[in-house]
Design a protein around this motif. Structure first.
Motif, mmCIF file in Angstrom:
data_model
loop_
_atom_site.group_PDB
_atom_site.id
_atom_site.type_symbol
_atom_site.label_atom_id
_atom_site.label_comp_id
_atom_site.label_asym_id
_atom_site.label_seq_id
_atom_site.Cartn_x
_atom_site.Cartn_y
_atom_site.Cartn_z
ATOM 1 N N ASP A 1 -1.443 4.062 3.748
ATOM 2 C CA ASP A 1 -2.231 2.860 4.051
ATOM 3 C C ASP A 1 -1.431 1.881 4.643
ATOM 4 O O ASP A 1 -1.865 1.065 5.465
ATOM 5 C CB ASP A 1 -2.507 2.297 2.533
ATOM 6 C CG ASP A 1 -3.684 3.130 1.955
ATOM 7 O OD1 ASP A 1 -4.336 3.991 2.556
ATOM 8 O OD2 ASP A 1 -3.914 3.076 0.699
ATOM 9 N N TYR A 2 -0.144 1.623 4.323
ATOM 10 C CA TYR A 2 0.733 0.679 5.151
ATOM 11 C C TYR A 2 0.704 1.380 6.671
ATOM 12 O O TYR A 2 0.619 0.277 7.340
ATOM 13 C CB TYR A 2 1.986 0.643 4.465
ATOM 14 C CG TYR A 2 2.901 -0.650 5.139
ATOM 15 C CD1 TYR A 2 2.893 -1.846 4.595
ATOM 16 C CD2 TYR A 2 3.623 -0.265 6.282
ATOM 17 C CE1 TYR A 2 3.597 -2.803 5.294
ATOM 18 C CE2 TYR A 2 4.255 -1.230 6.876
ATOM 19 C CZ TYR A 2 4.062 -2.684 6.291
ATOM 20 O OH TYR A 2 5.005 -3.511 6.924
ATOM 21 N N GLY B 1 0.701 -1.137 0.126
ATOM 22 C CA GLY B 1 -0.043 0.035 0.055
ATOM 23 C C GLY B 1 0.689 1.204 0.034
ATOM 24 O O GLY B 1 2.093 1.177 0.082
#
Length: 219
Positions: free
Chosen positions: A155-156, A151
């Motif tokens: 997002d990660y 991601g």
């Protein structure tokens, strides 16, 4: 207080019904709906922070994108539905228990013995995400499950934070050690992503994300 259904609940139930109808040995069998409702209730359990209905949707979507690589896409999709159907963060037998659930439910729902066995095998593969060369079904499922690692940085970071929340009962030092071991295992694999498309799309970004997290854990 009743839990509100996920916004995609009805869509997911329809996806499940279509899949089960396709995966069965014949057009006859029990209604797919109770099985789908049971699975969706499991994915919505309150102890989950990452292994949620949103994760199920993401894995199913990635399986669809990679399905041309699989020899039995229906078995892979069934395994996606079941791979974290049993999930208690404090236990290390979730994959085995999820596989046993599939082993019990699928024959009752009309899925042939061979496809049930393949689904069970695939669920167990998600313990280590290391399918054997030529295991195209396993490659698709594992790539779909690991795609979250690739991601965006935001997002990660949200993914890593959700994983930490699931293990909120673990002291920081022990969590950092355990999480670092998981990351080292994955980074030590010759390839994280085994399908050609998955490798091309996600390998470099996922390794960069995990290396950054590992460095932060050790800071």
């Amino acid at each position: 207080m009743a839990i509100s259904p996920h916004p995609a609940h009805d869509t997911l139930l329809a996806r499940w019904a279509e899949l089960l109808t396709s995966a069965r040995a014949s057009s006859r069998g029990p209604s797919p709906e109770p099985y789908g409702e049971d699975l969706l209730a499991r994915w919505a359990e309150p102890q989950r922070r990452y292994h949620t209905t949103d994760h199920l949707i993401a894995v199913l979507d990635r399986v669809d994108e990679l399905s041309s690589h699989a020899t039995d896409p229906d078995a892979v999709r069934l395994a996606a539905w079941f791979h974290d159907a049993v999930y208690l963060p404090e236990r290390d037998t979730n994959e085995e228990r999820s596989a046993r659930l599939a082993e019990r439910a699928l024959p009752e729902a009309g899925v042939p013995e061979a496809r049930t066995a393949e689904t069970v095998r695939l669920v167990l593969l998600t313990r280590d995400h290391d399918p054997a060369p030529g295991d195209t079904n396993g490659e698709v499922l594992c790539d779909a499950d690991l795609a979250v690692l690739a991601g965006s940085p935001e997002d990660y970071s949200a993914y890593a934070a959700a994983v930490r929340e699931e293990y909120g009962f673990v002291p920081d030092d022990l969590f950092r050690e355990g999480r670092a071991n998981v990351l080292r295992h994955l980074l030590g694999l010759p390839c994280l992503f085994r399908t050609p498309e998955g490798h091309a799309r996600w390998e470099e970004t996922a390794r960069r994300n995990m290396t950054t997290e590992l460095e932060l854990l050790g800071a």
